[in-house]
Write a protein that holds these residues in place. Structure first.
Motif, mmCIF file in Angstrom:
data_model
loop_
_atom_site.group_PDB
_atom_site.id
_atom_site.type_symbol
_atom_site.label_atom_id
_atom_site.label_comp_id
_atom_site.label_asym_id
_atom_site.label_seq_id
_atom_site.Cartn_x
_atom_site.Cartn_y
_atom_site.Cartn_z
ATOM 1 N N PHE A 65 3.533 17.297 -20.309
ATOM 2 C CA PHE A 65 2.694 18.256 -20.803
ATOM 3 C C PHE A 65 1.704 19.219 -19.824
ATOM 4 N N PHE A 110 2.163 24.507 -25.658
ATOM 5 C CA PHE A 110 1.990 23.185 -24.881
ATOM 6 C C PHE A 110 0.678 22.533 -24.872
ATOM 7 N N THR A 135 4.095 20.575 -17.490
ATOM 8 C CA THR A 135 4.578 21.809 -17.962
ATOM 9 C C THR A 135 3.649 23.114 -18.043
#
Length: 325
Positions: free
Chosen positions: A141, A83, A144
């Protein structure tokens, strides 16, 4: 449009073409780092294109090194670093778009290139999509990674069954597809104020999401760690909290660097004709510099917070230097 008003760089994202803003930005004389003051007492900070180019190139090199380091070091082959690698690619989109745009501006300013208006518009569309994809993917992201750290801390024993490599890959593919698709739609429908509303809403929603996760992590992580009595598990907990702290710093830098731009979008919706707002609009150059600085600072945060990544980056730099010599 990005390149139609090159000296002070009109807002490229969403082709923000509001007449009050454009009217206040038409007096684009030569660039300088000093602030100019107009008849309303508004100070406009002018930034040379060479500075944009230099920062863009440095940021691009830094993020390329981060991606290469994660690819090279097998110890970094984990969902969190995948990520982070994608976050670096998002930063690279800003750097590449800035470098390409500035090179064309400099070539045009020095009479070395005369671009057809149609070609200019197509290039402008591509740059807009890249920058818009960058901000959407970066926010996605960051969320995430926050969710990944949350799972690591509160579901440590089940982490590897929850966040598998296949699931991480699927998440990455979905985020990129969604970011690129939404960015294209944003540019196609740039004349609709709903586009700006969607971007601002997405920005605020992701901030609230991250804030809730971080608050829960930092309030309950200590209680959760008491349940883990095995030494290596406790060590894992400490590492997870370090990762959460890293992402907190990344999020804070993102807010500082991108916040003025989103405030710019909000003011376009709420007070496009206000003298105060128009004074704010005049310093869009400064907001762009902050956005580029975010791409430049992120790799430094990765390296500072991760010993493994820092060691790999040092090896890459030394290896490149030796080859150059």
């Amino acid at each position: 449009m990005v390149m139609t008003n090159r000296s002070h760089r009109n807002p490229s994202i969403l082709h923000v073409e509001f007449s009050p803003l454009n009217n206040f930005m038409e007096d684009n004389e030569t660039n300088s780092t000093a602030g100019d003051q107009n008849y309303m007492g508004c100070v406009q900070i002018r930034i040379p294109q060479e500075l944009f180019l230099a920062l863009g190139l440095i940021s691009l090199v830094e993020n390329i090194l981060v991606v290469l380091a994660i690819i090279k070091n097998r110890n970094l082959h984990s969902p969190m670093y995948y990520f982070i690698c994608c976050l670096a690619v998002s930063d690279m989109l800003v750097s590449v778009s800035n470098v390409v745009e500035t090179i064309f501006m400099l070539l045009h300013d020095h009479g070395l290139m005369d671009m057809h208006p149609g070609m200019l518009r197509h290039l402008d569309n591509v740059i807009d999509v890249m920058i818009c994809s960058s901000v959407v993917s970066s926010l996605s992201f960051l969320c995430t990674i926050a969710a990944d750290r949350y799972i690591t801390i509160f579901y440590a024993l089940r982490y590897h069954s929850i966040m598998t490599t296949q699931r991480a890959t699927a998440i990455i593919v979905v985020v990129w597809l969604a970011s690129i698709t939404s960015s294209i739609l944003f540019i196609v429908y740039h004349t609709d104020n709903a586009v700006i509303v969607c971007l601002v809403t997405f920005f605020c929603t992701t901030l609230v999401f991250n804030a809730v996760l971080y608050l829960h992590m930092f309030l309950l992580a200590h209680l959760h760690s008491r349940r883990i009595v095995v030494f290596h598990k406790s060590r894992r907990q400490s590492t997870s909290m370090k990762g959460a702290m890293t992402l907190t710093i990344l999020l804070g830098v993102f807010i500082i660097c991108w916040g003025p731009f989103f405030l710019h979008l909000i003011l376009i919706l709420t007070c496009p004709t206000s003298p105060f707002c128009n004074c704010f609009f005049r310093n869009f150059n400064l907001f762009l510099i902050l956005i580029i600085c975010n791409s430049l600072i992120d790799p430094l945060i990765y390296a500072y917070r991760s010993h493994e990544l820092r060691k790999t980056l040092q090896e890459l730099v030394l290896c490149s230097w030796c080859v150059g010599v």
